[in-house]
Design an enzyme around this catalytic site. Structure first.
Site, PDB file in Angstrom:
ATOM      1  N   GLY A  14       0.804  -1.217   0.000  1.00  0.00           N
ATOM      2  CA  GLY A  14       0.000   0.000   0.000  1.00  0.00           C
ATOM      3  C   GLY A  14       0.836   1.265   0.000  1.00  0.00           C
ATOM      4  N   THR A  15       1.890   1.289   0.782  1.00  0.00           N
ATOM      5  CA  THR A  15       2.722   2.490   0.878  1.00  0.00           C
ATOM      6  C   THR A  15       3.343   2.818  -0.477  1.00  0.00           C
ATOM      7  OG1 THR A  15       3.192   1.990   3.188  1.00  0.00           O
ATOM      8  CG2 THR A  15       4.701   3.508   2.070  1.00  0.00           C
ATOM      9  N   ASN A  53      -8.430   3.881   8.151  1.00  0.00           N
ATOM     10  CA  ASN A  53      -7.842   2.765   8.891  1.00  0.00           C
ATOM     11  C   ASN A  53      -8.034   2.871  10.402  1.00  0.00           C
ATOM     12  OD1 ASN A  53      -5.966   4.943   8.012  1.00  0.00           O
ATOM     13  ND2 ASN A  53      -4.622   4.027   9.541  1.00  0.00           N
ATOM     14  N   GLN A  97      -7.813  -0.322   3.022  1.00  0.00           N
ATOM     15  CA  GLN A  97      -8.658  -0.911   4.068  1.00  0.00           C
ATOM     16  C   GLN A  97      -9.990  -1.439   3.555  1.00  0.00           C
ATOM     17  OE1 GLN A  97      -8.108  -1.860   7.045  1.00  0.00           O
ATOM     18  NE2 GLN A  97      -6.200  -0.817   7.547  1.00  0.00           N
ATOM     19  N   SER A 157      -3.437  -3.450  -0.893  1.00  0.00           N
ATOM     20  CA  SER A 157      -2.328  -4.165  -0.260  1.00  0.00           C
ATOM     21  C   SER A 157      -2.761  -5.562   0.157  1.00  0.00           C
ATOM     22  CB  SER A 157      -1.859  -3.376   0.968  1.00  0.00           C
ATOM     23  OG  SER A 157      -0.859  -4.086   1.653  1.00  0.00           O
ATOM     24  N   ALA A 158      -1.946  -6.562  -0.150  1.00  0.00           N
ATOM     25  CA  ALA A 158      -2.324  -7.960   0.103  1.00  0.00           C
ATOM     26  C   ALA A 158      -2.526  -8.258   1.591  1.00  0.00           C
ATOM     27  CB  ALA A 158      -1.257  -8.899  -0.468  1.00  0.00           C
ATOM     28  N   HIS A 159      -1.654  -7.705   2.448  1.00  0.00           N
ATOM     29  CA  HIS A 159      -1.696  -8.166   3.842  1.00  0.00           C
ATOM     30  C   HIS A 159      -2.879  -7.624   4.639  1.00  0.00           C
ATOM     31  CE1 HIS A 159       0.006  -4.796   6.415  1.00  0.00           C
ATOM     32  NE2 HIS A 159       0.378  -4.351   5.227  1.00  0.00           N
ATOM     33  N   THR A 176      12.489  -7.389 -10.350  1.00  0.00           N
ATOM     34  CA  THR A 176      11.988  -8.760 -10.495  1.00  0.00           C
ATOM     35  C   THR A 176      10.725  -8.930  -9.663  1.00  0.00           C
ATOM     36  OG1 THR A 176      14.239  -9.517 -10.817  1.00  0.00           O
ATOM     37  CG2 THR A 176      12.617 -11.191 -10.192  1.00  0.00           C
ATOM     38  N   CYS A 224       1.576   2.129  12.728  1.00  0.00           N
ATOM     39  CA  CYS A 224       2.794   2.887  12.438  1.00  0.00           C
ATOM     40  C   CYS A 224       2.933   4.091  13.361  1.00  0.00           C
ATOM     41  CB  CYS A 224       2.829   3.325  10.977  1.00  0.00           C
ATOM     42  SG  CYS A 224       1.294   3.102  10.132  1.00  0.00           S
TER      43      CYS A 224
END
Ligand SMILES: *Cc1c(COP(=O)(O)O)cnc(C)c1O
Length: 393
Positions: free
Chosen positions: A71-72, A151, A179, A199-201, A237, A325
């Site tokens: 995301g960042t 968030n 989110q 974002s995946a996580h 990559t 964060c």
């Protein structure tokens, strides 16, 4: 000790199906997706399947999805990318005051380079008024960036209305939807978006993988230089296993989203109602209707948030004072102050964020503990005691 995880806005567990989908790309099909041999072809096919899965989740075309590290990076790539590519002499960005730091700090970095930024305020609802966004637009505005779900408090922004405004004024429109993607419907066409970060996580995928949706025709200056990966939009990559995990997580989210949202909202509401009832002097931040199904941000007056989180952790329950964060920072959260919470209330605020694997049993376990923890912390608070004296005299 029993462990309960109510910090899903910080990160989510990887779903078992996601982990299984990723595994072969570490140990057997470990090729570089740019290589022409069998190993490379296996990796390339997996990356392209994931691209379809992600595109499908947000109603984009596959060639409009670029994979990133999360995301960042997506937020930085979108905001820097559009502003740096803009041709006007002076440049202006419209954001909201409640953006994630990945957006806010990027905007602040642009300000140091001479870009003007308007941070549109939100009221106590935590929902921005589209008319305020429109009023902030200037002839030199290059970008509007408005998050979808906040968030910290979970409130949802009216992207569809803002999208129409952006279109009317011919300004690029980005949303940090980290989110919301996977939890509620997200549709880049319906919202009129040119750019969207995910974002995946945050959706039961792995950390370190994400994507940026880039509408066809949107001109971006890349953040980094290197190879021609991701159609020259993001060199390096590919994180094949991470991308496969993101794709699988997107597919699962699409299949389960509707069921999950209702079930998790009911659990969140049960937790919230139980806390409001069980802990005197408690209140919820932001609009409780226009909100993610997963999140509640509650203030327990006279209790120091950090102390509460630590006391809960000692009893096996993970919650947080806000953005992961900004934990450890003494400044009250910019989001909570933006929605009109006093600095004291902001420091007394706790975020509980549920997820796909949350259960009613966990909610009831937490509710059996929270009132006692709150009472114990208040019993040692000089402010709380002074308040009682004040009431009596
Ligand atoms: C978590 C989060 C981010 C950052 O995503 P990462 O993948 O952790 O870099 C950005 N925006 C919002 C709203 C978030 O919740």
């Amino acid at each position: 000790m029993r462990r309960v995880y109510f910090d899903n806005n910080a990160t989510t567990p990887v779903a078992p199906e996601v982990f299984e989908a990723m595994r072969p790309y570490f140990v057997e099909q470990y090729g570089n997706a740019s290589s022409i041999h069998w190993f490379g072809q296996q990796a390339r096919a997996a990356v392209e399947t994931a691209r379809e899965q992600v595109a499908c989740l947000v109603n984009a075309r596959t060639n409009e999805i670029a994979f990133t590290s999360g995301g960042t990076e997506s937020d930085n790539a979108a905001i820097f990318g559009v502003v740096e590519a803009a041709r006007s002499e002076t440049k202006h960005v419209v954001a909201t005051a409640i953006e994630h730091h990945a957006v806010l700090h990027t905007c602040q970095a642009l300000e140091k380079r001479g870009v003007r930024v308007t941070y549109v305020r939100v009221g106590s609802s935590g929902v921005v008024d589209p008319a305020d966004i429109e009023r902030a637009i200037r002839p030199e505005t290059a970008l509007i960036t408005v998050m979808h779900a906040n968030n910290e408090i979970g409130t949802l922004q009216p992207l569809e209305e803002i999208g129409r405004i952006a279109r009317d004024h011919d300004v690029a429109f980005h949303s940090d939807a980290v989110q919301s993607v996977g939890k509620i419907p997200v549709d880049v066409e319906k919202f009129g978006l040119d750019l969207l970060s995910l974002s995946a996580h945050k959706l039961n995928g792995p950390k370190g993988a994400g994507a940026l949706y880039i509408r066809k025709g949107t001109i971006l200056k890349p953040l980094m230089y290197g190879g021609h990966h991701e159609r020259d939009r993001r060199p390096g990559t590919e994180n094949v296993a991470g991308i496969v995990g993101l794709g699988k997580a997107a597919e699962l989210a699409r299949a389960h989203r509707a069921d999950d949202a209702g079930r998790v909202a009911a659990l969140r509401d049960r937790l919230e109602a139980g806390m409001l009832e069980g802990v005197p002097l408690s209140s919820v931040a932001g609009d409780r209707a226009r909100r993610l199904p997963t999140t509640t941000n509650i203030s327990f007056d006279y209790i120091e948030g950090e102390g509460f989180v630590i006391a809960m952790d000692l009893r096996g329950i993970a919650c947080s004072t806000g953005a992961a964060c900004s934990s450890g920072s003494v400044e009250p959260s910019h989001v909570l102050t933006a929605v009109g919470r006093t600095p004291a209330q902001a420091r007394s605020s706790i975020r509980f964020s549920l997820g796909r694997f949350s259960t009613q049993e966990e909610v009831d376990y937490a509710l059996a503990i929270i009132p006692a923890v709150a009472e114990q912390l208040r019993s040692v608070s000089p402010h709380y005691k002074r308040r009682e004296v004040g009431v009596r005299s």
